[in-house]
Motif scaffolding. Structure first.
Motif, PDB file in Angstrom:
ATOM      1  N   ALA A 196       9.794  -9.747   2.168  1.00 12.27           N
ATOM      2  CA  ALA A 196       9.912 -10.642   1.010  1.00 12.27           C
ATOM      3  C   ALA A 196       8.928 -10.242  -0.084  1.00 12.27           C
ATOM      4  CB  ALA A 196       9.674 -12.084   1.446  1.00 12.27           C
ATOM      5  N   LEU A 197       7.709  -9.892   0.307  1.00 16.19           N
ATOM      6  CA  LEU A 197       6.710  -9.460  -0.668  1.00 16.19           C
ATOM      7  C   LEU A 197       7.132  -8.155  -1.330  1.00 16.19           C
ATOM      8  CD1 LEU A 197       3.933  -9.966  -1.916  1.00 16.19           C
ATOM      9  CD2 LEU A 197       2.922  -8.681  -0.020  1.00 16.19           C
ATOM     10  N   MET A 198       7.677  -7.229  -0.543  1.00 19.62           N
ATOM     11  CA  MET A 198       8.159  -5.962  -1.107  1.00 19.62           C
ATOM     12  C   MET A 198       9.299  -6.196  -2.092  1.00 19.62           C
ATOM     13  SD  MET A 198       8.067  -3.576   2.335  1.00 19.62           S
ATOM     14  CE  MET A 198       8.604  -2.079   1.504  1.00 19.62           C
ATOM     15  N   ALA A 199      10.204  -7.111  -1.749  1.00 24.53           N
ATOM     16  CA  ALA A 199      11.322  -7.409  -2.649  1.00 24.53           C
ATOM     17  C   ALA A 199      10.819  -8.012  -3.949  1.00 24.53           C
ATOM     18  CB  ALA A 199      12.298  -8.362  -1.964  1.00 24.53           C
ATOM     19  N   LYS A 200       9.835  -8.889  -3.854  1.00 21.20           N
ATOM     20  CA  LYS A 200       9.277  -9.525  -5.047  1.00 21.20           C
ATOM     21  C   LYS A 200       8.653  -8.500  -5.980  1.00 21.20           C
ATOM     22  CE  LYS A 200       6.271 -13.381  -6.404  1.00 21.20           C
ATOM     23  NZ  LYS A 200       5.361 -14.446  -5.899  1.00 21.20           N
ATOM     24  N   ARG A 201       8.061  -7.457  -5.382  1.00 15.84           N
ATOM     25  CA  ARG A 201       7.420  -6.411  -6.179  1.00 15.84           C
ATOM     26  C   ARG A 201       8.353  -5.237  -6.471  1.00 15.84           C
ATOM     27  NH1 ARG A 201       1.214  -6.032  -3.757  1.00 15.84           N
ATOM     28  NH2 ARG A 201       0.680  -8.237  -4.150  1.00 15.84           N
ATOM     29  N   GLY A 202       9.581  -5.324  -6.003  1.00 16.16           N
ATOM     30  CA  GLY A 202      10.552  -4.278  -6.285  1.00 16.16           C
ATOM     31  C   GLY A 202      10.305  -2.987  -5.535  1.00 16.16           C
ATOM     32  N   VAL A 203       9.783  -3.079  -4.301  1.00 18.43           N
ATOM     33  CA  VAL A 203       9.478  -1.897  -3.504  1.00 18.43           C
ATOM     34  C   VAL A 203      10.497  -1.761  -2.387  1.00 18.43           C
ATOM     35  CG1 VAL A 203       7.760  -0.749  -2.053  1.00 18.43           C
ATOM     36  CG2 VAL A 203       7.028  -2.129  -4.010  1.00 18.43           C
ATOM     37  N   ARG A 204      11.081  -0.618  -2.253  1.00 19.01           N
ATOM     38  CA  ARG A 204      12.058  -0.370  -1.203  1.00 19.01           C
ATOM     39  C   ARG A 204      11.361  -0.097   0.131  1.00 19.01           C
ATOM     40  NH1 ARG A 204      15.844   4.115  -3.997  1.00 19.01           N
ATOM     41  NH2 ARG A 204      13.822   5.118  -4.054  1.00 19.01           N
ATOM     42  N   GLY A 205      12.137  -0.160   1.203  1.00 18.11           N
ATOM     43  CA  GLY A 205      11.614   0.194   2.513  1.00 18.11           C
ATOM     44  C   GLY A 205      11.292   1.678   2.567  1.00 18.11           C
ATOM     45  N   PRO A 206      10.157   2.062   3.134  1.00 16.61           N
ATOM     46  CA  PRO A 206       9.763   3.474   3.141  1.00 16.61           C
ATOM     47  C   PRO A 206      10.727   4.370   3.906  1.00 16.61           C
ATOM     48  CG  PRO A 206       8.312   2.164   4.546  1.00 16.61           C
ATOM     49  CD  PRO A 206       9.139   1.203   3.770  1.00 16.61           C
ATOM     50  N   VAL A 207      11.244   3.886   5.025  1.00 16.10           N
ATOM     51  CA  VAL A 207      12.173   4.716   5.795  1.00 16.10           C
ATOM     52  C   VAL A 207      13.502   4.841   5.055  1.00 16.10           C
ATOM     53  CG1 VAL A 207      13.270   5.065   8.033  1.00 16.10           C
ATOM     54  CG2 VAL A 207      11.047   3.940   7.906  1.00 16.10           C
ATOM     55  N   GLU A 208      13.928   3.776   4.378  1.00 16.63           N
ATOM     56  CA  GLU A 208      15.147   3.852   3.577  1.00 16.63           C
ATOM     57  C   GLU A 208      15.015   4.901   2.473  1.00 16.63           C
ATOM     58  OE1 GLU A 208      15.654   0.094   5.738  1.00 16.63           O
ATOM     59  OE2 GLU A 208      13.964   1.049   4.743  1.00 16.63           O
ATOM     60  N   ILE A 209      13.822   4.989   1.877  1.00 13.88           N
ATOM     61  CA  ILE A 209      13.604   5.984   0.826  1.00 13.88           C
ATOM     62  C   ILE A 209      13.784   7.393   1.386  1.00 13.88           C
ATOM     63  CG2 ILE A 209      11.875   7.000  -0.713  1.00 13.88           C
ATOM     64  CD1 ILE A 209      10.704   4.212  -1.085  1.00 13.88           C
ATOM     65  N   VAL A 210      13.166   7.644   2.540  1.00 15.63           N
ATOM     66  CA  VAL A 210      13.265   8.969   3.157  1.00 15.63           C
ATOM     67  C   VAL A 210      14.699   9.263   3.576  1.00 15.63           C
ATOM     68  CG1 VAL A 210      12.526  10.380   5.119  1.00 15.63           C
ATOM     69  CG2 VAL A 210      10.860   8.928   3.931  1.00 15.63           C
ATOM     70  N   VAL A 243      17.368 -11.780   3.419  1.00 18.05           N
ATOM     71  CA  VAL A 243      18.099 -10.738   2.701  1.00 18.05           C
ATOM     72  C   VAL A 243      17.214  -9.517   2.502  1.00 18.05           C
ATOM     73  CG1 VAL A 243      19.107 -10.136   0.467  1.00 18.05           C
ATOM     74  CG2 VAL A 243      19.711 -12.293   1.561  1.00 18.05           C
ATOM     75  N   ALA A 244      15.962  -9.744   2.092  1.00 23.53           N
ATOM     76  CA  ALA A 244      15.035  -8.634   1.883  1.00 23.53           C
ATOM     77  C   ALA A 244      14.814  -7.855   3.171  1.00 23.53           C
ATOM     78  CB  ALA A 244      13.699  -9.157   1.351  1.00 23.53           C
ATOM     79  N   THR A 245      14.728  -8.565   4.289  1.00 24.52           N
ATOM     80  CA  THR A 245      14.566  -7.906   5.589  1.00 24.52           C
ATOM     81  C   THR A 245      15.819  -7.121   5.950  1.00 24.52           C
ATOM     82  OG1 THR A 245      13.129  -9.721   6.289  1.00 24.52           O
ATOM     83  CG2 THR A 245      13.976  -8.271   8.009  1.00 24.52           C
ATOM     84  N   GLY A 246      16.985  -7.708   5.694  1.00 22.47           N
ATOM     85  CA  GLY A 246      18.238  -7.005   5.969  1.00 22.47           C
ATOM     86  C   GLY A 246      18.400  -5.759   5.135  1.00 22.47           C
ATOM     87  N   GLN A 247      17.919  -5.797   3.886  1.00 27.41           N
ATOM     88  CA  GLN A 247      18.002  -4.637   3.021  1.00 27.41           C
ATOM     89  C   GLN A 247      17.041  -3.533   3.448  1.00 27.41           C
ATOM     90  OE1 GLN A 247      17.277  -6.419  -0.804  1.00 27.41           O
ATOM     91  NE2 GLN A 247      19.440  -6.872  -1.154  1.00 27.41           N
ATOM     92  N   ARG A 248      16.053  -3.888   4.241  1.00 27.65           N
ATOM     93  CA  ARG A 248      15.067  -2.930   4.749  1.00 27.65           C
ATOM     94  C   ARG A 248      15.136  -2.863   6.271  1.00 27.65           C
ATOM     95  NH1 ARG A 248      13.831  -5.649   0.463  1.00 27.65           N
ATOM     96  NH2 ARG A 248      12.783  -4.631  -1.295  1.00 27.65           N
ATOM     97  N   SER A 249      16.343  -3.009   6.804  1.00 24.74           N
ATOM     98  CA  SER A 249      16.514  -3.153   8.252  1.00 24.74           C
ATOM     99  C   SER A 249      16.042  -1.921   9.024  1.00 24.74           C
ATOM    100  CB  SER A 249      17.981  -3.454   8.585  1.00 24.74           C
ATOM    101  OG  SER A 249      18.844  -2.472   8.029  1.00 24.74           O
ATOM    102  N   LEU A 250      16.232  -0.735   8.471  1.00 24.39           N
ATOM    103  CA  LEU A 250      15.806   0.473   9.167  1.00 24.39           C
ATOM    104  C   LEU A 250      14.285   0.524   9.275  1.00 24.39           C
ATOM    105  CD1 LEU A 250      16.544   3.124  10.508  1.00 24.39           C
ATOM    106  CD2 LEU A 250      16.726   4.181   8.252  1.00 24.39           C
ATOM    107  N   SER A 251      13.595   0.234   8.173  1.00 21.14           N
ATOM    108  CA  SER A 251      12.125   0.210   8.193  1.00 21.14           C
ATOM    109  C   SER A 251      11.612  -0.875   9.131  1.00 21.14           C
ATOM    110  CB  SER A 251      11.571  -0.019   6.778  1.00 21.14           C
ATOM    111  OG  SER A 251      11.859   1.066   5.930  1.00 21.14           O
ATOM    112  N   CYS A 252      12.230  -2.059   9.086  1.00 20.00           N
ATOM    113  CA  CYS A 252      11.777  -3.170   9.926  1.00 20.00           C
ATOM    114  C   CYS A 252      12.037  -2.896  11.404  1.00 20.00           C
ATOM    115  CB  CYS A 252      12.459  -4.467   9.496  1.00 20.00           C
ATOM    116  SG  CYS A 252      11.937  -5.067   7.880  1.00 20.00           S
TER     117      CYS A 252
END
Length: 406
Positions: free
Chosen positions: A368-382, A315-324
């Motif tokens: 998964a580590l980013m999700a645990k720490r509450g960090v969004r994908g960098p490309v999603e932010i931009v 799920v965390a990877t899917g939520q950051r799919s653009l960055s991944c």
């Protein structure tokens, strides 16, 4: 007028500020699960493509393992990951539209928002092509958004009629156009950072072909979101099972002729035969992508709220799919390019497959580590900031919120 509760031109709003991305609590499980798995299909497919592009021998059926892999990849990977990608893209756009519609926002405002999303996705895709990978999909999906944004208001009948045209004619143009484009590309004799970039600069010529190949699954994704097939999979188990079973059957049957040629089990010198079987395989690929989406809908219905670490990582990877997605291209550039680490010229088909899987697993763990720490994908932010403005990305610690994930 659409059967999807379209935005009204004269509807009142709570203010001039758009609602912005939805909170992560409101995100449905199945689409994010499918996006996480989609990235594995893309990683495996791209690993083979890039190995062939940078190796001296290209594709090979010289040994039984390579022949079997090339045949199996034709019916399980080729076009299937891209079809799932496009389906989920259309599904996300429709989710976003329905959310705005339910809140009473005017169509002109939403139209401007969706056009900004398409434009910036096109820009990101062109940068991706220029800097990292010649097989980009993002730019084409940006073009699809800019051309077909009005499809969000079409009736279901219009979606299926238009989609059927692109299912047949679109894939025909794609299948017979690809060889022509490849032959027109100027390939460097010696691969250097500059020559490799100049080669990638030619790849935007592929965008029209990718666009015509993506329209059908995008339109089906729009229709599926209206039916909430992945948002409420527990209510559609019977239908999803049929899509999964028949989709897999159709994708194997339609892909088998091309698979036998691709694996070297059937030899042909006729480009008409080769391109014809490739065309049929591309049509079959759509149904494979739909089957994968249905399987993850069924999985989500079974999981419910009982999520383990693997599910949360997907799920965390899917939520950051653009960055991944972009991260995978960066990894392959570093690992495979002859002027960097250069593994692309030394690996076997299975070796490339293994490296592709490892890259995906690494992205899974980081997400998964980013999700645990509450960090969004960098490309999603931009991307969110470019689309919604400064306010949408002011909290960098928030979870990913855009339902229309890439």
């Amino acid at each position: 007028m659409s059967d999807s509760a379209p935005l009204s031109r004269g509807s009142t709003t709570a203010g001039d500020t758009p609602p912005g991305p939805s909170s992560h609590q409101s995100r449905s499980l199945a689409p994010d699960l499918a996006r996480g798995f989609m990235l594995l299909l893309i990683a495996l497919g791209h690993s083979s493509v890039l190995r062939a592009a940078w190796s001296d021998g290209g594709y090979s059926n010289d040994d039984p393992i390579s022949a079997f892999y090339n045949a199996a990849a034709a019916v399980l990977l080729d076009g299937r990951g891209a079809a799932l990608f496009a389906f989920l893209f259309g599904y996300g756009l429709s989710q976003m539209y329905l959310r705005y519609s339910q809140r009473g926002y005017e169509w002109p405002k939403f139209r401007g928002l969706i056009q900004r999303r398409g434009f910036w996705l096109l820009v990101i895709g062109l940068l991706h092509t220029a800097l990292l990978f010649f097989g980009d999909l993002l730019a084409a999906y940006g073009v699809v958004t800019l051309i077909f944004f009005a499809a969000l208001r079409w009736t279901s009948r219009s979606l299926w009629i238009t989609g059927s045209i692109f299912l047949t004619a679109g894939t025909l143009v794609y299948a017979f156009g690809i060889p022509q484009v490849f032959q027109s590309l100027s390939q460097p004799e010696t691969v250097t950072p500059l020559s490799d970039m100049l080669y990638r600069f030619q790849w935007p010529m592929m965008i029209p072909l990718v666009v015509v190949g993506a329209v059908f699954p995008v339109l089906v994704g729009i229709w599926a979101a209206r039916k909430r097939l992945l948002d409420e999979p527990h209510l559609h188990r019977s239908y999803l099972r049929k899509v999964a079973v028949y989709g897999i059957l159709i994708t194997i049957v339609l892909g088998l002729p091309y698979a036998l040629i691709n694996g070297g089990y059937i030899m042909t010198e006729s480009m008409v035969v080769y391109n014809g079987t490739y065309w049929i395989n591309q049509m079959g690929g759509y149904f494979g992508g739909f089957a994968y989406a249905a399987l993850f809908g069924l999985l989500a219905a079974k999981i419910g709220d009982r999520r383990n670490k693997v599910v949360n990582a997907l799920v965390a990877t899917g939520q950051r799919s653009l960055s991944c997605y972009l991260f995978q291209s960066l990894c392959w550039m570093v690992l495979g390019a002859p002027y960097l680490i250069g593994l692309g010229n030394t690996m076997s088909e299975l070796g490339a497959l293994g490296v592709g899987a490892l890259v995906w697993i690494f992205a899974l763990c980081v997400s998964a580590l980013m999700a645990k720490r509450g960090v969004r994908g960098p490309v999603e932010i931009v991307y969110r900031r470019l689309t919604y403005g400064r306010s949408a990305s002011s909290n960098s610690k928030a979870e990913p919120k855009v339902p229309a994930g890439v």
